[in-house]
Design an enzyme around this catalytic site. Structure first.
Site, mmCIF file in Angstrom:
data_model
loop_
_atom_site.group_PDB
_atom_site.id
_atom_site.type_symbol
_atom_site.label_atom_id
_atom_site.label_comp_id
_atom_site.label_asym_id
_atom_site.label_seq_id
_atom_site.Cartn_x
_atom_site.Cartn_y
_atom_site.Cartn_z
ATOM 1 N N SER A 831 0.793 -1.220 0.000
ATOM 2 C CA SER A 831 0.000 0.000 0.000
ATOM 3 C C SER A 831 0.831 1.279 0.000
ATOM 4 O O SER A 831 0.284 2.363 -0.174
ATOM 5 C CB SER A 831 -0.939 0.027 1.213
ATOM 6 O OG SER A 831 -0.205 0.006 2.414
ATOM 7 N N LYS A 874 -7.102 3.480 8.256
ATOM 8 C CA LYS A 874 -6.104 4.449 7.785
ATOM 9 C C LYS A 874 -6.656 5.875 7.830
ATOM 10 O O LYS A 874 -5.958 6.809 8.261
ATOM 11 C CB LYS A 874 -5.661 4.105 6.363
ATOM 12 C CG LYS A 874 -4.821 2.836 6.278
ATOM 13 C CD LYS A 874 -4.493 2.493 4.837
ATOM 14 C CE LYS A 874 -3.640 1.243 4.756
ATOM 15 N NZ LYS A 874 -3.333 0.839 3.378
#
Length: 941
Positions: A831, A874
């Site tokens: 990511s 996140k």
């Protein structure tokens, strides 16, 4: 088994009813005056012996038993058309013995003697030698003669040395010795006679068994057939077992049955009438003779030497005239319970049969308690008792409120349960309408029947009325078939520890108004714990499923199968996970088979909820039978709500305080969550809150004991936490106010689940040979992301204005160092790919990235940015760290909808699908020198 030798013609002796001769045994064959075939056969044998100058016992004959009506000539079981004629069909005399009544297997034997009797009758003594297959009977008069094929018990060496054969032989020897030891007791209770088994003979038997070697397994099995109790059909099947392993297995089953019967009923048996060829010394024989001369205690009505059952001596069994025992109150009560249990027909039939056996026994018998416990188990199973849960207008709202009060979040699980309640409500409404129609149809049928009875009295039968009565009956059956049966869902709640999977199951039972039972499957290694033990074992009991039904007492409870991913796999005790397949299969669990109960149990009404932490250890067939609902870890905001609503009040109460004696603010709870715990669930959070409450309880008591209660401060502050819980264990990164080229803020979701944050990516260049150094405890996937970003930047350096010539290698004379802070924390995943590429472009172009901008996304060599996971965690971490703008892959737009509204409103979320889009968003005012040379962002199919 060795291959058969060549066939031969031999004289055949048909044995009498119920007699079977085995190799190595001696048999006395009574020959009545009506049997003319035996004298003719003996005359032939004597003639052949005299012609060949041999002894009579050197001329072999074949002893063949009569076939059973229940077996084919080759020993296969048949269905008896008329069991009552069994004895009639088995009867045979000299007039009706025919070759079609003889069994297909026999034994070659030698004639060892003839014993004369009165009236022209005599006994023929023969000793078995080896098995034969009777291929064909060639003549019946004046004596039987046939073509036979001999067989031997030669076992090949590989088979003899195999573990399976060795285990069979060891088991045969063990059971043989056990049976002889039990039979030894008969010498103390029976009057010694020809069939008695006295201690001296039993000792010889045991020595004979011990001396047998594995290559004598077949002969030992034949020998034990003279000792063990067996039906005529069992003897024939053992005689026909040419394979030694098959023969030993069959004899083992017979031995196990008699040994268990002796243990359960204290039944003492004697050996069969066949003589066992064991040599007894003259001294030993004299001891036996002297013992027989001693006066014996006779039992009234029993002939000398006859066997008897100990249960008869002690009055058990209830048989015989004048010995009928009245039924005890317990048995009568048990019969009432069986009637009240409303069992299905199959279970009721088994219960009645076992109750009948119980009535014929006395409590002193071991089998009595076994059967009684079994019947008590049957009546305690809720065959037809269910919890009435009519779902009305306000039921769904109450269930939703119950779930919301008990649990914060987990909307997917709540939505699924409320949909189940809705389906149940619709089914109940449909069934109520059908029930009303059934009552109307039944009333119509009753009215028509009464009209028919009136017509009979007047001797007038209307054919049309008969048709109406038939049609009404068919209508009732059709309406009954329209009733819809409820099939409870089978749910699997998968998620990290401490996320409320177990507690939500209890809340579900409360919301449904049903009884709840928890079954812990962690560490279960034995299949019998699921399916139960067979009743032949000592201390047998049902499995945990049936025991759970007995405990709750209803057929439609909520069962929690906790930790199903920790269930044992296949081992020497079976496969527990395979046993769960039947439990959790909606197409099979309406007839679940428990080894102890041994009748089908309906589990289709049970609402099964399984929990697991991981799907990796659950077998695919088992996972396919369950509907999976995923529990992701709680976010920081959700933890704060849970703590303030549930955990803080609970810990205040547990530690003896009141709500006004300790006050937690939102900032204090958030600090505990962010700096002292990092987990998916809330277990450690609850422990830390408990530690704070205990510390405040000590302060409160000390202040009161010192006479200064005014010094106690109830409200907690963030500064108090360090003195109570110690220094902060976790520290989150905070967005920088100023930034420099080569530093980018990435987003991270911790592997423990539930928490997220920001992660700085730092890139530094220096003179070198084009190498890349990676530090910060990076995983393999993250290292590959750095290489992908470097290759793309090097390939597009000219378009980015980093080189003057398209063929120039920007990495030729420089080396890169990529570092991610917090080196003690392992980092991995794809990511950070987009952030790595932006960091390299920032470093090489000298342009800084805005410090309040963070990004995440998997980066490809083509420049496309792909979807990543953990978006919810996140974004919450970025919001908490002070980030203002977040760039996400366009494919993650649907994931961002699950983020709490306050986070979405506090962040500017930008979705990109290509790195050029990200570059324009990071530096919108920059005009890249050769951007027009780039082919652009192409749509992809």
């Amino acid at each position: 088994m060795a291959p058969p030798v060549q066939s031969a013609m031999m004289p055949v002796v048909p044995l009498t009813k119920g007699s079977v001769l085995f190799p190595g045994s001696v048999l006395r064959i009574p020959v009545p005056s009506s049997r003319g075939d035996i004298p003719a056969l003996l005359s032939n044998v004597y003639t052949r012996a005299s012609k060949g100058s041999r002894r009579v016992d050197q001329i072999p004959v074949v002893c063949v038993p009569l076939n059973s009506p229940l077996l084919s000539r080759r020993g296969q079981l048949l269905i008896a058309n008329d069991p009552d004629r069994y004895n009639d069909l088995l009867e045979a005399d000299s007039a009706d013995i025919r070759k079609d009544k003889l069994y297909a297997y026999g034994v070659t034997a030698k004639v060892t003697g003839i014993q004369g009797k009165n009236g022209g009758e005599f006994n023929l003594l023969v000793q078995g030698i080896s098995r034969v297959t009777v291929d064909k009977i060639t003549q019946e008069h004046p004596f039987f003669e046939g073509k036979v094929t001999p067989h031997t018990d030669n076992v090949p060496v590989p088979v003899l040395q195999s573990a399976q054969f060795q285990d069979l032989f060891s088991r045969l020897k063990q059971l043989s010795r056990e049976l002889v030891q039990y039979l030894r007791v008969s010498a103390f209770l029976l009057t010694p006679g020809p069939s008695g088994l006295n201690p001296l003979l039993s000792k010889r038997l045991e020595q004979f068994i011990v001396k047998k070697a594995p290559n004598e397994g077949g002969s030992l099995a034949d020998f034990m057939m003279n000792v063990v109790e067996a039906s005529y059909e069992d003897k024939l099947q053992v005689l026909g077992a040419l394979d030694v392993s098959t023969r030993m297995q069959k004899v083992i089953e017979l031995l196990e049955r008699q040994v268990e019967d002796i243990k359960g009923n204290i039944k003492i048996t004697s050996v069969t009438s066949s003589t066992i060829p064991i040599h007894i010394d003259e001294d030993d024989a004299e001891k036996i003779t002297n013992k027989r001369r001693k006066p014996q205690i006779s039992i009234s009505g029993m002939p000398p030497g006859a066997g008897f059952n100990l249960s008869d001596m002690f009055g058990a069994g209830g048989g015989g005239k004048g010995k009928q025992q009245p039924e005890s109150d317990d048995i009568q009560e048990l019969a009432k319970k069986i009637e009240a249990a409303k069992m299905p027909p199959e279970a009721a039939k088994v219960a009645e049969r076992e109750l009948g056996r119980l009535k014929q026994m006395m409590p002193a018998q071991a089998e009595f308690q076994v059967i009684r416990t079994y019947l008590e188990t049957l009546v305690e199973i809720p065959w037809s008792v269910v919890t009435d849960d009519p779902i009305g207008v306000g039921t769904l709202e109450r269930a939703r409120k119950q779930l919301d009060d008990d649990h914060y979040g987990i909307e997917k699980v709540k939505k699924r349960l409320l949909s189940y309640l809705t389906i149940v409500r619709l089914m109940q409404s449909a069934n109520e309408a059908v029930d009303h129609q059934i009552k109307q149809a039944e009333q119509e049928a009753i009215d028509l029947e009464s009209s028919k009875d009136g017509a009979k009295e007047g001797l007038k039968l209307d054919p049309e009325l008969e048709e109406k009565i038939k049609a009404s009956g068919i209508k009732v059956k059709m309406l009954q078939n329209k009733r819809r049966g409820e099939k409870a869902p089978i749910l699997l709640l998968i998620g990290p520890p401490g996320t409320g999977k177990t507690s939500i199951a209890r809340s579900i039972a409360t919301a449904l108004g049903r009884k709840f039972h928890r079954i812990s499957l962690g560490g279960v290694r034995d299949e019998a714990e699921i399916r139960g033990h067979r009743r032949t074992y000592v201390a047998a009991m049902p499995g945990v499923i049936v025991q759970g039904l007995r405990k709750v007492g209803v057929a439609n409870p909520v069962f929690l199968l906790d930790e199903i991913d920790k269930l044992g796999m296949s081992n020497h005790n079976g496969d527990p996970s395979a046993a769960m397949l039947e439990v959790l299969d909606p197409e099979q669990n309406h007839a679940f088979s428990d080894h102890y109960v041994n009748v089908p149990v309906d589990l289709s009404k049970v609402l099964f909820i399984a929990t697991a932490n991981s799907l990796d250890t659950i077998p695919i067939p088992l996972l396919d039978r369950m509907e999976t609902l995923e529990f992701s870890g709680y976010t920081t905001l959700e933890k704060r709500h849970i703590a303030l609503r549930h955990l803080v009040p609970k810990q205040i109460r547990v530690n003896g305080l009141t709500e006004d004696q300790v006050i937690f603010s939102d900032d204090v709870v958030s600090k505990i969550i962010e700096s002292y715990t990092r987990e998916s669930g809330v277990r450690n959070l609850e422990r830390e809150i408990g530690s704070v409450c205990r510390a405040k309880a000590v302060e409160f008591v000390e202040a009161n004991d010192a006479g200064k209660p005014e010094t106690y401060r109830a409200k907690l502050t963030v500064e108090d936490l360090e003195s109570i819980l110690g220094i902060e264990r976790f520290e989150d990164e905070i967005a920088e106010k100023n930034n420099q080229p080569g530093i980018v803020t990435g987003l991270v979701a911790y592997s423990s689940g539930g928490n997220g944050g920001i992660l700085f990516i730092e890139v530094l260049d220096m003179p070198g040979d084009g190498s890349v150094e990676l530090t910060g405890n990076l995983g393999e996937v993250l290292k590959e992301s750095v290489k992908v970003a470097r290759s793309w930047v090097r390939n597009h350096a000219y378009e980015l204005g980093l080189t003057q010539d398209p063929s120039e290698n920007i990495m030729k004379n420089r080396s890169l160092h990529v570092h991610c802070p917090s080196g003690a924390v392992p980092k991995d995943g794809p990511s950070s790919g987009m952030a790595q590429a932006i960091a390299l472009i920032s470093l090489l172009s000298g342009r800084a990235v805005p410090p309040t901008m963070a990004m995440t996304g998997e980066f490809q060599l083509s420049g496309h940015v792909k979807r990543v996971g953990g978006i919810k965690e996140k974004l919450i971490g970025a919001y908490r760290a002070g980030v203002k703008t977040v760039m996400l892959p366009a494919q993650n737009e649907k994931d961002a909808r699950e983020v709490p509204s306050e986070v979405r409103e506090g962040l500017k979320i930008i979705y990109v699908s290509h790195i050029w889009e990200a570059i324009r968003q990071v530096w919108p005012e920059v005009q890249w020198p050769h951007e027009t040379a780039f082919a652009g962002i192409q749509p992809r199919l």
